[in-house]
Scaffold this motif. Structure first.
Motif, PDB file in Angstrom:
ATOM      1  N   LEU A 301      15.699 -53.682  34.898  1.00  0.00           N
ATOM      2  CA  LEU A 301      15.093 -52.951  33.788  1.00  0.00           C
ATOM      3  C   LEU A 301      16.143 -52.513  32.774  1.00  0.00           C
ATOM      4  CD1 LEU A 301      12.515 -50.670  35.664  1.00  0.00           C
ATOM      5  CD2 LEU A 301      12.001 -52.606  34.177  1.00  0.00           C
ATOM      6  N   LEU A 302      17.298 -52.064  33.270  1.00  0.00           N
ATOM      7  CA  LEU A 302      18.341 -51.596  32.367  1.00  0.00           C
ATOM      8  C   LEU A 302      18.956 -52.738  31.579  1.00  0.00           C
ATOM      9  CD1 LEU A 302      20.072 -48.925  34.647  1.00  0.00           C
ATOM     10  CD2 LEU A 302      18.519 -48.523  32.730  1.00  0.00           C
ATOM     11  N   GLU A 303      19.064 -53.891  32.217  1.00  0.00           N
ATOM     12  CA  GLU A 303      19.586 -55.053  31.502  1.00  0.00           C
ATOM     13  C   GLU A 303      18.645 -55.459  30.366  1.00  0.00           C
ATOM     14  OE1 GLU A 303      20.126 -57.909  34.585  1.00  0.00           O
ATOM     15  OE2 GLU A 303      22.163 -57.230  35.080  1.00  0.00           O
ATOM     16  N   LYS A 304      17.338 -55.361  30.576  1.00  0.00           N
ATOM     17  CA  LYS A 304      16.355 -55.755  29.563  1.00  0.00           C
ATOM     18  C   LYS A 304      16.438 -54.870  28.320  1.00  0.00           C
ATOM     19  CE  LYS A 304      12.172 -56.711  30.814  1.00  0.00           C
ATOM     20  NZ  LYS A 304      10.854 -56.648  31.495  1.00  0.00           N
ATOM     21  N   VAL A 305      16.834 -53.641  28.505  1.00  0.00           N
ATOM     22  CA  VAL A 305      16.902 -52.725  27.361  1.00  0.00           C
ATOM     23  C   VAL A 305      18.330 -52.577  26.838  1.00  0.00           C
ATOM     24  CG1 VAL A 305      14.849 -51.462  28.057  1.00  0.00           C
ATOM     25  CG2 VAL A 305      17.101 -50.702  28.854  1.00  0.00           C
ATOM     26  N   GLY A 306      19.251 -53.436  27.339  1.00  0.00           N
ATOM     27  CA  GLY A 306      20.618 -53.434  26.822  1.00  0.00           C
ATOM     28  C   GLY A 306      21.449 -52.236  27.240  1.00  0.00           C
ATOM     29  N   PRO A 310      29.460 -51.986  26.765  1.00  0.00           N
ATOM     30  CA  PRO A 310      29.803 -53.397  26.597  1.00  0.00           C
ATOM     31  C   PRO A 310      29.756 -54.154  27.924  1.00  0.00           C
ATOM     32  CG  PRO A 310      31.768 -52.038  26.512  1.00  0.00           C
ATOM     33  CD  PRO A 310      30.598 -51.090  26.584  1.00  0.00           C
ATOM     34  N   PRO A 311      29.622 -55.472  27.863  1.00  0.00           N
ATOM     35  CA  PRO A 311      29.459 -56.262  29.090  1.00  0.00           C
ATOM     36  C   PRO A 311      30.592 -56.105  30.102  1.00  0.00           C
ATOM     37  CG  PRO A 311      28.884 -57.560  27.158  1.00  0.00           C
ATOM     38  CD  PRO A 311      29.474 -56.289  26.642  1.00  0.00           C
ATOM     39  N   ASP A 312      31.835 -55.896  29.620  1.00  0.00           N
ATOM     40  CA  ASP A 312      32.948 -55.790  30.567  1.00  0.00           C
ATOM     41  C   ASP A 312      32.886 -54.503  31.395  1.00  0.00           C
ATOM     42  OD1 ASP A 312      33.450 -54.283  28.261  1.00  0.00           O
ATOM     43  OD2 ASP A 312      35.624 -54.354  28.577  1.00  0.00           O
ATOM     44  N   ARG A 313      32.065 -53.540  30.971  1.00  0.00           N
ATOM     45  CA  ARG A 313      31.914 -52.293  31.731  1.00  0.00           C
ATOM     46  C   ARG A 313      30.726 -52.339  32.688  1.00  0.00           C
ATOM     47  NH1 ARG A 313      35.246 -49.168  33.128  1.00  0.00           N
ATOM     48  NH2 ARG A 313      33.703 -47.493  33.265  1.00  0.00           N
ATOM     49  N   ALA A 314      29.948 -53.425  32.627  1.00  0.00           N
ATOM     50  CA  ALA A 314      28.737 -53.509  33.440  1.00  0.00           C
ATOM     51  C   ALA A 314      29.007 -53.353  34.941  1.00  0.00           C
ATOM     52  CB  ALA A 314      28.003 -54.817  33.152  1.00  0.00           C
TER      53      ALA A 314
END
Length: 351
Positions: A301-306, A310-314
């Motif tokens: 769900l969190l990925e869908k809402v961005g 930044p991606p490197d902190r995911a």
């Protein structure tokens, strides 16, 4: 003359214990509401147990002992089941039975009563409100016998009742003495509560240590507390066997009367087999597979809402979320509930 210790079953399913020299009249007074205090608002009441004694002191001693008992022990006494009483009692009480104490009977069988709870002695108390608050603190932890030494405003004091908040019967039965020596004349172990040195050389114990000694002691015991403004005088402390004090902030060592009473009463109650608050079943922890499903659902769900930007902190953010969600020890129902919330957020609809 005959004296009676009795137990009433009240309308709210509680028990009241008292003593009298006229059982029939006293029960009628309880039933009609003539006696102010505990039973007046818990009618109708019914007599469920009584026993005769040759002296008032024996009847009072039995009353104080039974008042400190748990519900299971009281019901064992009513049923005449000595085994139930013994099983409900703590081991420290079982090994401390004293033949010198009054004998209680269950359906004609005599048994030796447990040592009575300690007495609370207030020396020259000043305010009725503080006496009432001390009674409330006593009853919170199973102590019911109060003795007053030369109360400043006399006794009874109309200001005490409201502060007792339901512990009125302790005030009703409080005994008044002219001197501290008279008040503790029947006590073999007397603890003077003070935080200041009084020029008297005596052993010093904490409330916890005193409670252990009282539960193992033979004979009656008493805690004595001084006036609110100044505490016990040197002459008062000199009457005691030991000094009782607590580790306290040296810059602010002042306790009010009820606070001091509740400290001692609480430590005594730890070994008194009082009823404990109901334990809430928290449920078995959810298996790891359910937690993994919940974490994966949340991440999706969190990925869908961005959220993971930044991606490197995911990876670090996901690890923090995992640590957060695995800390509480979620049970099966809690996991299902939260996943239901997440599912609903993913498919919002108006109600």
């Amino acid at each position: 003359m005959t004296f009676h210790t009795y137990m009433l079953h009240c309308a709210d399913d509680s028990y009241y214990v008292g003593h009298t020299d006229n059982l029939e009249q006293r029960i009628a007074q309880h039933q009609s509401g003539e006696i102010p205090g505990y039973t007046q608002t818990r009618r109708p009441v019914a007599l469920v147990w009584s026993q005769d004694f040759g002296t008032r002191d024996e009847a009072l001693s039995a009353e104080q002992q039974i008042k400190g008992w748990s519900r299971k022990k009281k019901e064992g006494l009513i049923a005449g089941d000595w085994d139930a009483i013994r099983q409900a009692a703590r081991k420290s009480f079982d090994t401390g039975l004293r033949q010198a104490q009054p004998l209680l009977r269950t359906n004609g069988i005599e048994m030796t009563a447990f040592p009575p709870p300690p007495v609370i002695v207030l020396v020259r108390p000043q305010l009725g409100e503080n006496i009432g608050k001390a009674a409330r603190a006593m009853l919170n932890f199973g102590l019911t016998e109060m003795r007053l030494v030369a109360p400043r405003d006399g006794w009874p004091n109309p200001d005490a009742g409201p502060s007792a908040a339901g512990a009125d019967f302790i005030l009703d039965q409080a005994q008044v003495f002219e001197t501290l020596a008279d008040a503790v004349s029947d006590c073999a172990h007397v603890y003077a509560t003070t935080v200041r040195k009084r020029g008297v050389t005596k052993p010093v114990v904490t409330p916890e240590e005193a409670a252990r000694e009282i539960h193992a002691a033979q004979g009656r015991c008493a805690y004595i507390f001084g006036p609110e403004r100044s505490g016990l005088e040197t002459e008062d402390v000199a009457l005691a066997r030991k000094i009782l004090t607590v580790p306290i902030n040296p810059e602010f060592g002042s306790l009010n009367l009820a606070q001091a009473v509740i400290l001692c009463a609480y430590e005594w109650s730890k070994q008194a087999n009082l009823s404990q608050p109901t334990v809430t079943d928290l449920g078995e922890p959810a298996p790891q597979v359910e937690l993994e499903g919940m974490i994966e659902q949340l991440n999706t769900l969190l990925e869908k809402v961005g959220y993971f930007f930044p991606p490197d902190r995911a990876p670090a953010t996901k690890l923090t979320l995992r640590n957060l969600l695995t800390k509480p020890g979620w049970n099966h129902l809690e996991v299902r509930t939260l996943r239901g919330v997440l599912s609903h957020l993913n498919r919002p609809r108006e109600r």
